[in-house]
Design a protein around this motif. Sequence first.
Motif, mmCIF file in Angstrom:
data_model
loop_
_atom_site.group_PDB
_atom_site.id
_atom_site.type_symbol
_atom_site.label_atom_id
_atom_site.label_comp_id
_atom_site.label_asym_id
_atom_site.label_seq_id
_atom_site.Cartn_x
_atom_site.Cartn_y
_atom_site.Cartn_z
ATOM 1 N N ALA A 89 0.845 -1.196 0.000
ATOM 2 C CA ALA A 89 0.000 0.000 0.000
ATOM 3 C C ALA A 89 0.876 1.240 0.000
ATOM 4 O O ALA A 89 1.061 1.908 1.007
ATOM 5 C CB ALA A 89 -0.924 -0.006 1.215
ATOM 6 N N VAL A 90 1.469 1.563 -1.154
ATOM 7 C CA VAL A 90 2.314 2.744 -1.269
ATOM 8 C C VAL A 90 1.443 3.992 -1.314
ATOM 9 O O VAL A 90 0.236 3.922 -1.550
ATOM 10 C CB VAL A 90 3.209 2.658 -2.512
ATOM 11 C CG1 VAL A 90 4.157 1.488 -2.399
ATOM 12 C CG2 VAL A 90 2.368 2.531 -3.777
ATOM 13 N N VAL A 117 -1.628 -1.434 6.946
ATOM 14 C CA VAL A 117 -0.544 -2.386 6.784
ATOM 15 C C VAL A 117 -0.557 -3.322 7.979
ATOM 16 O O VAL A 117 -0.605 -2.878 9.123
ATOM 17 C CB VAL A 117 0.820 -1.670 6.683
ATOM 18 C CG1 VAL A 117 1.938 -2.668 6.469
ATOM 19 C CG2 VAL A 117 0.788 -0.664 5.555
ATOM 20 N N VAL A 118 -0.558 -4.621 7.730
ATOM 21 C CA VAL A 118 -0.625 -5.600 8.801
ATOM 22 C C VAL A 118 0.753 -6.200 9.022
ATOM 23 O O VAL A 118 1.283 -6.896 8.158
ATOM 24 C CB VAL A 118 -1.638 -6.725 8.469
ATOM 25 C CG1 VAL A 118 -1.740 -7.700 9.622
ATOM 26 C CG2 VAL A 118 -3.001 -6.115 8.169
ATOM 27 N N GLN A 119 1.352 -5.895 10.177
ATOM 28 C CA GLN A 119 2.633 -6.497 10.558
ATOM 29 C C GLN A 119 3.691 -6.359 9.470
ATOM 30 O O GLN A 119 4.332 -7.321 9.072
ATOM 31 C CB GLN A 119 2.425 -7.977 10.915
ATOM 32 C CG GLN A 119 1.569 -8.208 12.152
ATOM 33 C CD GLN A 119 2.205 -7.682 13.413
ATOM 34 O OE1 GLN A 119 3.379 -7.889 13.667
ATOM 35 N NE2 GLN A 119 1.427 -6.989 14.215
ATOM 36 N N GLY A 157 5.146 9.321 8.085
ATOM 37 C CA GLY A 157 6.096 10.409 8.264
ATOM 38 C C GLY A 157 7.545 10.007 8.173
ATOM 39 O O GLY A 157 8.426 10.756 8.614
ATOM 40 N N CYS A 158 7.827 8.829 7.588
ATOM 41 C CA CYS A 158 9.202 8.340 7.489
ATOM 42 C C CYS A 158 9.810 8.772 6.151
ATOM 43 O O CYS A 158 9.215 8.557 5.097
ATOM 44 C CB CYS A 158 9.228 6.827 7.636
ATOM 45 S SG CYS A 158 10.879 6.106 7.509
ATOM 46 N N TYR A 159 11.018 9.356 6.236
ATOM 47 C CA TYR A 159 11.751 9.783 5.041
ATOM 48 C C TYR A 159 13.170 9.247 5.102
ATOM 49 O O TYR A 159 13.757 9.094 6.186
ATOM 50 C CB TYR A 159 11.802 11.309 4.948
ATOM 51 C CG TYR A 159 10.585 11.936 4.327
ATOM 52 C CD1 TYR A 159 10.608 12.413 3.022
ATOM 53 C CD2 TYR A 159 9.404 12.073 5.048
ATOM 54 C CE1 TYR A 159 9.496 13.007 2.450
ATOM 55 C CE2 TYR A 159 8.283 12.668 4.489
ATOM 56 C CZ TYR A 159 8.334 13.126 3.190
ATOM 57 O OH TYR A 159 7.218 13.711 2.621
ATOM 58 N N ILE A 160 13.728 8.951 3.929
ATOM 59 C CA ILE A 160 15.138 8.624 3.783
ATOM 60 C C ILE A 160 15.787 9.736 2.950
ATOM 61 O O ILE A 160 15.283 10.074 1.868
ATOM 62 C CB ILE A 160 15.331 7.258 3.104
ATOM 63 C CG1 ILE A 160 14.952 6.127 4.062
ATOM 64 C CG2 ILE A 160 16.770 7.081 2.646
ATOM 65 C CD1 ILE A 160 15.916 5.961 5.236
ATOM 66 N N LYS A 211 10.258 9.510 0.265
ATOM 67 C CA LYS A 211 9.180 9.356 1.224
ATOM 68 C C LYS A 211 8.745 7.892 1.269
ATOM 69 O O LYS A 211 8.491 7.278 0.225
ATOM 70 C CB LYS A 211 7.997 10.241 0.849
ATOM 71 C CG LYS A 211 6.853 10.172 1.838
ATOM 72 C CD LYS A 211 5.691 11.051 1.404
ATOM 73 C CE LYS A 211 4.534 10.947 2.397
ATOM 74 N NZ LYS A 211 3.380 11.778 1.982
ATOM 75 N N GLN A 212 8.630 7.324 2.445
ATOM 76 C CA GLN A 212 8.257 5.931 2.622
ATOM 77 C C GLN A 212 6.751 5.792 2.869
ATOM 78 O O GLN A 212 6.117 6.704 3.432
ATOM 79 C CB GLN A 212 9.022 5.319 3.797
ATOM 80 C CG GLN A 212 10.531 5.330 3.626
ATOM 81 C CD GLN A 212 10.975 4.439 2.488
ATOM 82 O OE1 GLN A 212 10.567 3.285 2.377
ATOM 83 N NE2 GLN A 212 11.816 4.980 1.610
ATOM 84 N N PRO A 213 6.167 4.699 2.435
ATOM 85 C CA PRO A 213 4.756 4.448 2.792
ATOM 86 C C PRO A 213 4.626 4.258 4.300
ATOM 87 O O PRO A 213 5.614 4.211 5.031
ATOM 88 C CB PRO A 213 4.415 3.159 2.039
ATOM 89 C CG PRO A 213 5.501 2.989 1.033
ATOM 90 C CD PRO A 213 6.717 3.645 1.586
ATOM 91 N N ASN A 214 3.395 4.155 4.767
ATOM 92 C CA ASN A 214 3.158 3.890 6.181
ATOM 93 C C ASN A 214 3.912 2.643 6.612
ATOM 94 O O ASN A 214 3.871 1.610 5.930
ATOM 95 C CB ASN A 214 1.672 3.721 6.457
ATOM 96 C CG ASN A 214 0.908 5.014 6.248
ATOM 97 O OD1 ASN A 214 1.450 6.102 6.438
ATOM 98 N ND2 ASN A 214 -0.344 4.906 5.853
ATOM 99 N N LEU A 215 4.605 2.720 7.734
ATOM 100 C CA LEU A 215 5.421 1.601 8.187
ATOM 101 C C LEU A 215 4.582 0.465 8.757
ATOM 102 O O LEU A 215 4.862 -0.702 8.530
ATOM 103 C CB LEU A 215 6.424 2.085 9.239
ATOM 104 C CG LEU A 215 7.443 3.138 8.774
ATOM 105 C CD1 LEU A 215 8.384 3.492 9.914
ATOM 106 C CD2 LEU A 215 8.226 2.625 7.577
#
Length: 500
Positions: free
Chosen positions: A327-328, A345-347, A466-469, A479-483
């Motif tokens: 789910a990007v 996102v599940v686990q 809110g995760c970025y590399i 920008k990363q999808p939801n972790l």
Amino acid sequence: MSSSQHAYTYAESVSVESAVPMLKVMRIQSPELGKTAIPSQTAPLLSSALILPDSFGVIHIGETFTAYLGALNVSSTAFVTNLSISAMLQTPTRKFPMPSILENKPPSTHQERKQYKPFNMKPHQGIDAIVSRPLEETGQHILRVEVSYGGPDPTNASLKMDEIMDGPNPTSSDNENPRKLLRKFYRFHVSSPLHIRELTLRGGESTCFVSLAVENAAPIENGSASGLTISQNDFQPYNGLSAHRIKTSSATPQSQKSAVELYDEAGRLNPGESKRYLFEVKAASENAALRGIASGDELGKAIVTWYKAMGEAGRIASTFVYCPPSAVDDEIKESSVHGKESRFVVQGSGLSVDVAASAADRSATHSPSEISKIKPLDERFPVTVEPISPPSSMLVGEPVDIQVLIVNHSSKPLNLQLQMRLPLMKGVVVYGQSFKNLSMIQPNGGSIVSNICLIAMVPGLFCVGGCYIVDLNSGMEIKQPNLLSVLVEAGEIIDDDSEV
């Protein structure tokens, strides 16, 4: 050789013209109640009510189609000579022969002639047999029955091989006793008794959850429609994968359960009713666990076994089930535009596995026509961040350390920094330092494990985003999808104003 106790005989053909046999065909709807593997030794006593009507009735895919074939000699003086009855089932795509002991076609070679025995039927006698075939397709089917009889004696050595062929002999138009053919076609429609719908969720890099809804597809307004009983529901996994069904546990002993609870467990489905089954599919072999389960990978298919009221069994398989994409963010935005809910996102998302698979597929693509217009996943996410065994729940106000795996999928080493940007986080936010330098990570699958600390602010179900590399050398931001998604529960409330 002949026997007065049998309705048929293997003997030399008589020289007179053969009597015309009467063909009787009907479908046996409850074959388990009276199955026979050999022809009956007595004349069949069939009333007109048992003769096959214009329709075979309701027939479902997965059932075993069973038909009765019978031939009667209604003549009081003449034999039916050189009798042969053959059946073939024609589906929308294929043809299947349905062999039986009644099939005794004339020989086509001299070797077959030596072993051939004419099949003759006495006056006022009959013979029958049963043929069957599992139904594997929906749509129109045709049962083709061919009866051949009469003609010269195939064992007569003075005859040429082309003079004993089926049908009138084209080279001997003056033949006084040609072989005759009788063909019958019985059309019937095969439908699906069940609708199987699947919903698949990612459970990390090597796990998927498959939810199957099995519905009785018979129309409710049709008074003749009957219920089905689901006796078994299995998931047949692809090579290298394993599957097990997740069942609800009940503390109530079987002897103390109510009638409603026992009925729900019985698997009974009336028209319009449905049941849902949940399976966990995960990598089982060493190679599958090392590679993971990527988007588009085949997971397997569901196998459902059911019974009708009279005991007729059926077995139906679903279409192949595939691993869904991660789910990007672009997909979540597109779903929100169309009014659909965002997927949680599940686990873990399995994003790194999808990106690695995308890079491998693109490297194997040589033709320009095979290159998709959509930007490849490994170009959209040259670096991925995924949590390692994240928690499924948190308590308000209690910090939790979570390990994350950072993978460099690009073709060059990158000097990276992990950032958790507070303005983009809701419900669950970063606790303490919001960034961490990861130093240089090698290309083509190089990875590093780091930690982030999260704290829940309010109860509810939240996605951690809110995760970025950031590449410190080029300034590139990814920008990363939801972790992950996590359920936040309220902690225990302590009253500080209590008096001693």
